[in-house]
Design an enzyme around this catalytic site. Structure first.
Site, PDB file in Angstrom:
ATOM      1  N   ASP A   1     -17.424   7.475  -0.987  1.00 31.18           N
ATOM      2  CA  ASP A   1     -16.177   7.333  -0.150  1.00 31.18           C
ATOM      3  C   ASP A   1     -15.810   8.258   0.523  1.00 31.18           C
ATOM      4  O   ASP A   1     -16.468   9.517   0.393  1.00 31.18           O
ATOM      5  CB  ASP A   1     -15.115   6.600  -1.281  1.00 31.18           C
TER       6      ASP A   1
ATOM      7  N   GLN B   1     -10.188  -3.843  -3.447  1.00 31.27           N
ATOM      8  CA  GLN B   1     -11.774  -3.166  -2.836  1.00 31.27           C
ATOM      9  C   GLN B   1     -12.707  -3.367  -3.872  1.00 31.27           C
ATOM     10  O   GLN B   1     -13.647  -3.862  -3.830  1.00 31.27           O
ATOM     11  CB  GLN B   1     -11.394  -1.604  -2.679  1.00 31.27           C
TER      12      GLN B   1
ATOM     13  N   ARG C   1       0.823  -1.262   0.189  1.00 27.55           N
ATOM     14  CA  ARG C   1      -0.117   0.040  -0.089  1.00 27.55           C
ATOM     15  C   ARG C   1       0.729   1.193  -0.030  1.00 27.55           C
ATOM     16  O   ARG C   1       1.624   1.454   1.112  1.00 27.55           O
ATOM     17  CB  ARG C   1      -0.830  -0.056   1.151  1.00 27.55           C
TER      18      ARG C   1
ATOM     19  N   CYS D   1     -16.530   1.805   0.957  1.00 28.17           N
ATOM     20  CA  CYS D   1     -15.385   1.087   0.993  1.00 28.17           C
ATOM     21  C   CYS D   1     -14.798   0.909   2.606  1.00 28.17           C
ATOM     22  O   CYS D   1     -14.148   0.064   3.080  1.00 28.17           O
ATOM     23  CB  CYS D   1     -14.429   1.398   0.074  1.00 28.17           C
TER      24      CYS D   1
ATOM     25  N   HIS E   1      -7.533   1.181  -6.026  1.00 26.30           N
ATOM     26  CA  HIS E   1      -7.856   0.187  -5.134  1.00 26.30           C
ATOM     27  C   HIS E   1      -8.289  -1.059  -5.696  1.00 26.30           C
ATOM     28  O   HIS E   1      -9.680  -1.292  -5.340  1.00 26.30           O
ATOM     29  CB  HIS E   1      -8.583   0.758  -3.899  1.00 26.30           C
TER      30      HIS E   1
ATOM     31  N   ARG F   1     -13.681  -8.593   1.610  1.00 26.50           N
ATOM     32  CA  ARG F   1     -12.344  -8.193   1.359  1.00 26.50           C
ATOM     33  C   ARG F   1     -11.665  -9.681   1.817  1.00 26.50           C
ATOM     34  O   ARG F   1     -10.502  -9.903   0.891  1.00 26.50           O
ATOM     35  CB  ARG F   1     -11.679  -7.210   2.337  1.00 26.50           C
TER      36      ARG F   1
HETATM   37  N1   CP Z   1     -11.232  -0.243   2.611  1.00 25.17           N
HETATM   38  C1   CP Z   1     -10.004  -0.402   2.772  1.00 25.17           C
HETATM   39  O1   CP Z   1      -9.174  -0.522   2.398  1.00 25.17           O
HETATM   40  O2   CP Z   1      -9.758  -0.018   4.519  1.00 25.17           O
HETATM   41  P1   CP Z   1      -8.496   0.159   5.103  1.00 25.17           P
HETATM   42  O3   CP Z   1      -7.670   1.277   4.760  1.00 25.17           O
HETATM   43  O4   CP Z   1      -8.843   0.039   6.473  1.00 25.17           O
HETATM   44  O5   CP Z   1      -7.652  -1.045   4.659  1.00 25.17           O
HETATM   45  N1  NVA Z   2      -9.954   6.697  -1.138  1.00 23.57           N
HETATM   46  C1  NVA Z   2      -9.510   6.299   0.224  1.00 23.57           C
HETATM   47  C2  NVA Z   2      -9.806   4.864   0.536  1.00 23.57           C
HETATM   48  C3  NVA Z   2      -9.627   4.467   1.611  1.00 23.57           C
HETATM   49  C4  NVA Z   2      -9.786   2.844   1.844  1.00 23.57           C
HETATM   50  C5  NVA Z   2      -8.177   6.586   0.444  1.00 23.57           C
HETATM   51  O1  NVA Z   2      -7.294   6.454  -0.510  1.00 23.57           O
HETATM   52  O2  NVA Z   2      -7.557   7.322   1.552  1.00 23.57           O
END
Ligand code: CP
Ligand code: NVA
Length: 306
Positions: A222, A133, A103, A262, A130, A290
């Site tokens: 989101d 997701q 990530r 999400c 993502h 997930r």
């Molecule tokens: N939706 C999602 O990716 O959540 P986290 O940031 O908690 O992993």
């Molecule tokens: N758009 C958000 C998604 C979190 C799972 C972010 O990137 O923070």
């Protein structure tokens, strides 16, 4: 497919296979079964940003499949690409582990890891996309509507990483999406063009949330402030104020419309607590899926079985 970086680069059959394996493994594990197909294998998990769902569900998925996850904070290794180049991290980890998930802020970090790693690399969220997701979301939609073909998603809010991956999933898997954003926060034209080249007309944009939800099976939102955008919080909250998923908006949608997010959800901003807690909300099913999707992904990429 060695890696899982972006949905738009995946063959349709690969994506459908992942959905089939997810469903099969979900059933297996729900009834107490076990598929230790990754026994003796290790997954390195690199995180530049916080995570609840992604981190824990990948750790559990890897453990469920008989493997071993290792969580790596950037500070543990002196920063990704700071103490040593990303291409060196990729080649060194490949000598120790059987898979890498990451990530990161920059999307180019995961593509560079994939380029230099000899083991599979999984995108666990970047500023750009993502995909895990979006695929868990498709699994959730399939469970609630039986068939994903012909589903209309209304994405209300920011044209961000989550919206982009959903757009690509729609293009590949026969769904349509209308993205309703304030002016200046749209999905970029390259994303729209790439999706529409795969499936003509599958993605459309508007600045009117009511227009977006009018024919929706799914109302998706989101956060307005993604990780890394904290300095823009105040401005974004003002700019997005008319794009809240609330009772007034939801009542203009068809009765069958479900609410997705999400997570994490900032209640009182992009979604009201009332709507998040309503029977229409399927966001905890999304979060659960997930785990089921990622078991399938790890199995497919790392065991080379299906
Ligand atoms: N939706 C999602 O990716 O959540 P986290 O940031 O908690 O992993
Ligand atoms: N758009 C958000 C998604 C979190 C799972 C972010 O990137 O923070």
């Amino acid at each position: 497919m060695k890696d899982f970086l972006t949905i738009i680069d995946c063959p349709v059959e690969f994506l459908k296979d992942l959905l089939r394996i997810s469903t099969r493994l979900k059933r297996l594990y729900t009834f107490g079964g076990n598929d230790p197909c990754l026994a003796g294998q290790t997954l390195a998990m690199l995180f530049e940003k916080p995570s609840l769902r992604t981190r824990i569900s990948f750790q559990v998925a890897m453990t469920d499949l008989g493997g071993h996850p290792i969580y790596v904070k950037p500070e543990d290794i002196g920063g990704i690409g700071k103490r040593e180049p990303v291409k060196d991290i990729a080649r060194i980890l490949s000598r120790y582990v059987d898979g890498i998930m990451a990530r990161t802020f920059e999307h180019s970090t995961v593509t560079e890891l994939a380029q230099y790693a000899s083991v599979p690399v999984i995108n666990a969220l970047t500023d750009w996309s993502h995909p895990c997701q979006a695929m868990a979301d498709v699994l959730t939609i399939e469970e609630h509507f039986d068939d994903i073909k012909g589903i209309n998603i209304a994405f209300i809010g920011d044209g961000n990483n989550v919206a982009r991956s959903l757009a690509f999933a729609c293009a590949k898997l026969g769904m349509k999406m209308i993205v309703a954003t304030p002016a200046g926060y749209e999905l970029d034209t390259e994303t729209i063009d790439r999706a529409n080249q795969v499936s003509a007309g599958c993605i459309r944009q508007t600045h009117d949330p009511k227009e977006a939800v009018a024919d929706a099976h799914i109302i998706y939102t989101d956060t307005w402030v993604s990780m890394g955008q904290e300095a823009e919080k105040q401005k974004r909250r003002e700019d997005f104020a008319a794009f809240q998923v609330n009772a007034e908006l939801v009542k203009t949608a068809p009765d069958h419309a479900k609410i997705m997010h999400c997570l994490p959800a900032y209640r009182g901003f992009e979604i009201t607590d009332e709507i998040a807690e309503s029977p229409k909300s399927i966001m905890f099913d999304q979060a659960e899926n997930r785990l089921h999707f990622q078991r399938a992904l790890l199995k497919k990429l790392m065991s080379q079985q299906s």
